[in-house]
Design a protein around this motif. Sequence first.
Motif, PDB file in Angstrom:
ATOM      1  N   THR A 212       0.823  -1.208   0.000  1.00 22.61           N
ATOM      2  CA  THR A 212       0.000   0.000   0.000  1.00 22.61           C
ATOM      3  C   THR A 212       0.858   1.260   0.000  1.00 22.61           C
ATOM      4  O   THR A 212       2.032   1.240   0.368  1.00 22.61           O
ATOM      5  CB  THR A 212      -0.936   0.048   1.228  1.00 22.61           C
ATOM      6  OG1 THR A 212      -0.137   0.021   2.428  1.00 22.61           O
ATOM      7  CG2 THR A 212      -1.907  -1.126   1.230  1.00 22.61           C
ATOM      8  N   ARG A 224      -4.871   9.335   3.906  1.00 24.74           N
ATOM      9  CA  ARG A 224      -5.419   8.379   2.955  1.00 24.74           C
ATOM     10  C   ARG A 224      -4.464   7.197   2.812  1.00 24.74           C
ATOM     11  O   ARG A 224      -3.250   7.371   2.772  1.00 24.74           O
ATOM     12  CB  ARG A 224      -5.598   9.042   1.591  1.00 24.74           C
ATOM     13  CG  ARG A 224      -6.276   8.190   0.527  1.00 24.74           C
ATOM     14  CD  ARG A 224      -7.741   7.946   0.879  1.00 24.74           C
ATOM     15  NE  ARG A 224      -8.465   9.181   1.022  1.00 24.74           N
ATOM     16  CZ  ARG A 224      -9.050   9.825   0.020  1.00 24.74           C
ATOM     17  NH1 ARG A 224      -8.972   9.356  -1.203  1.00 24.74           N
ATOM     18  NH2 ARG A 224      -9.731  10.943   0.256  1.00 24.74           N
ATOM     19  N   SER A 226      -3.962   3.799   0.233  1.00 25.33           N
ATOM     20  CA  SER A 226      -4.399   3.300  -1.069  1.00 25.33           C
ATOM     21  C   SER A 226      -5.040   1.923  -0.955  1.00 25.33           C
ATOM     22  O   SER A 226      -4.967   1.251   0.082  1.00 25.33           O
ATOM     23  CB  SER A 226      -3.203   3.210  -2.018  1.00 25.33           C
ATOM     24  OG  SER A 226      -2.380   2.110  -1.671  1.00 25.33           O
ATOM     25  N   ASP A 227      -5.642   1.517  -2.054  1.00 30.07           N
ATOM     26  CA  ASP A 227      -6.112   0.135  -2.163  1.00 30.07           C
ATOM     27  C   ASP A 227      -4.909  -0.803  -2.169  1.00 30.07           C
ATOM     28  O   ASP A 227      -3.783  -0.401  -2.490  1.00 30.07           O
ATOM     29  CB  ASP A 227      -6.904  -0.050  -3.464  1.00 30.07           C
ATOM     30  CG  ASP A 227      -8.146   0.829  -3.511  1.00 30.07           C
ATOM     31  OD1 ASP A 227      -8.656   1.188  -2.424  1.00 30.07           O
ATOM     32  OD2 ASP A 227      -8.587   1.172  -4.629  1.00 30.07           O
ATOM     33  N   TRP A 270      -4.769   9.299  -4.193  1.00 34.14           N
ATOM     34  CA  TRP A 270      -3.959   8.247  -3.597  1.00 34.14           C
ATOM     35  C   TRP A 270      -4.691   6.923  -3.455  1.00 34.14           C
ATOM     36  O   TRP A 270      -4.138   5.979  -2.871  1.00 34.14           O
ATOM     37  CB  TRP A 270      -3.448   8.694  -2.225  1.00 34.14           C
ATOM     38  CG  TRP A 270      -2.718  10.005  -2.236  1.00 34.14           C
ATOM     39  CD1 TRP A 270      -3.025  11.121  -1.524  1.00 34.14           C
ATOM     40  CD2 TRP A 270      -1.537  10.331  -2.990  1.00 34.14           C
ATOM     41  NE1 TRP A 270      -2.125  12.132  -1.777  1.00 34.14           N
ATOM     42  CE2 TRP A 270      -1.197  11.677  -2.681  1.00 34.14           C
ATOM     43  CE3 TRP A 270      -0.737   9.638  -3.895  1.00 34.14           C
ATOM     44  CZ2 TRP A 270      -0.092  12.317  -3.238  1.00 34.14           C
ATOM     45  CZ3 TRP A 270       0.356  10.291  -4.454  1.00 34.14           C
ATOM     46  CH2 TRP A 270       0.667  11.601  -4.127  1.00 34.14           C
ATOM     47  N   ASP A 271      -5.905   6.816  -3.978  1.00 34.17           N
ATOM     48  CA  ASP A 271      -6.635   5.556  -3.842  1.00 34.17           C
ATOM     49  C   ASP A 271      -6.007   4.439  -4.668  1.00 34.17           C
ATOM     50  O   ASP A 271      -5.969   3.289  -4.238  1.00 34.17           O
ATOM     51  CB  ASP A 271      -8.102   5.736  -4.271  1.00 34.17           C
ATOM     52  CG  ASP A 271      -8.880   6.610  -3.297  1.00 34.17           C
ATOM     53  OD1 ASP A 271      -8.496   6.641  -2.115  1.00 34.17           O
ATOM     54  OD2 ASP A 271      -9.847   7.264  -3.717  1.00 34.17           O
ATOM     55  N   ASP A 272      -5.542   4.795  -5.869  1.00 32.34           N
ATOM     56  CA  ASP A 272      -5.008   3.775  -6.756  1.00 32.34           C
ATOM     57  C   ASP A 272      -4.056   4.413  -7.769  1.00 32.34           C
ATOM     58  O   ASP A 272      -4.117   5.621  -8.022  1.00 32.34           O
ATOM     59  CB  ASP A 272      -6.142   3.060  -7.498  1.00 32.34           C
ATOM     60  CG  ASP A 272      -5.746   1.664  -7.962  1.00 32.34           C
ATOM     61  OD1 ASP A 272      -4.569   1.296  -7.799  1.00 32.34           O
ATOM     62  OD2 ASP A 272      -6.625   0.940  -8.476  1.00 32.34           O
TER      63      ASP A 272
END
Length: 442
Positions: A212, A224, A226-227, A270-272
Amino acid sequence: MLENLCTLPLSADVFTTALHPSEPLLTVGLTNGRVKTFRLPAVSASEDNDDDDDDASKASKAKASANGGRSPGESGRGTIDTVWQTRRHKGSCRTLAYSYDGSAMYSAGTDGLVKHFSPEDGRVISKMAIPARSGEPDGPSMLHALNPQALLLGCDSGALHLIDLRDGAPNQKPAQTHVPHDDYISAIVAMPPTAESTSGVPKQWITTGGTTLAATDWRKGVMRQSDDQEDELLCATFVPGLGPKKNRNNGMVAVGTSTGVVTLWDRGAWDDQQERIVVDQARGGGESIDALALVPAELGWGKKMIVAVGDGTLRVVDLVRRKQDSEPGSVLRHDDAEAAVSVAFDCHNRLISAGGRTVKVWQELSELQGGDSEEDEDEDDDSDDEGDGAGGSGKRAAGSDEDDDSDDDGDSDDSDRPKKRGKRRKFAKKPKKPSEFSFPGL
């Protein structure tokens, strides 16, 4: 592209390196706990000032004149000098960092200590213990000077400590502690301040750990995570001037993975990951990407990056075209058996790669060829001559440094060696001797 100027053997495997922000100083941390600082030759001659008539300036001018008007560093006749060396930690020195302005240094080792010392002579100024996790010692994995007021310490447990430096030295306890990851922190990247910033120094950062990526603010904490990327994230660097078409100044973060892929992340998203660049391709995944270094704008290469691959090569990746460079000289080799654990450009835009028991210094090939004397140019222009080739290697391998000076900290235990992580460590051949050397071609 880049030409290998010299190879510097070390007395043990290198675990970490740090470069001074404004001086040609290289510090290495070794698996035997020793820390050594070397001074690389300067490449610009300040002696060109006609108003300075002291003896040292005249001597420097004479040397530059003898080398065709170039400084010893530019002509390749300078030396790499050992500034100081000492046994800094029991066990291994895991990570090093210069302070934000280069006036101090910090190291952390498997003995559970962070040490604050002078970069000029290595003398220890203060120490602090690394906080334990769940009653067990927590090994350090990464140090980073975020700004003049804060030092970041990442650990094997995934914990991230913010250490207050406002009193001039690390406090005995961290000012903040966050846990952005479930695995060891493999990279810390400071986010440049925005145009609205009043301080002008970074206060947010990105970390990678396990599979991550996480964004943290020193006031808000972890913002945040990430996934799960289903791939181990090993290294990262910030790339300015890239981003969405309508916001090129946004910047991106490039992340190296264990399967030979560089992933690109838009700042703030920043999720993916947004894009992937396959650097090393093989069935089941390529060699790991162990280190990244953005090519300085001063070299005029555009948006490119040096990538250290697990097979021992250094490859040039074009971030605009989103692929590896195919030009001649775009694939270099640090070592036949050992991967480079760190790559970085020094204050004179020379590439420094380190891995196994060697450090290599690289400089742009065009600069070396352009610095030839008129006599060499005449020989090159005469196609009928059987010249010996001004482009000969001219490189000299240096001997290993003697580990003969005593430790100012009183450490003496050589037995503590950490387990090697994945593909990142192998044993290398023993080096040769002496401690200093000169090398033509720099």
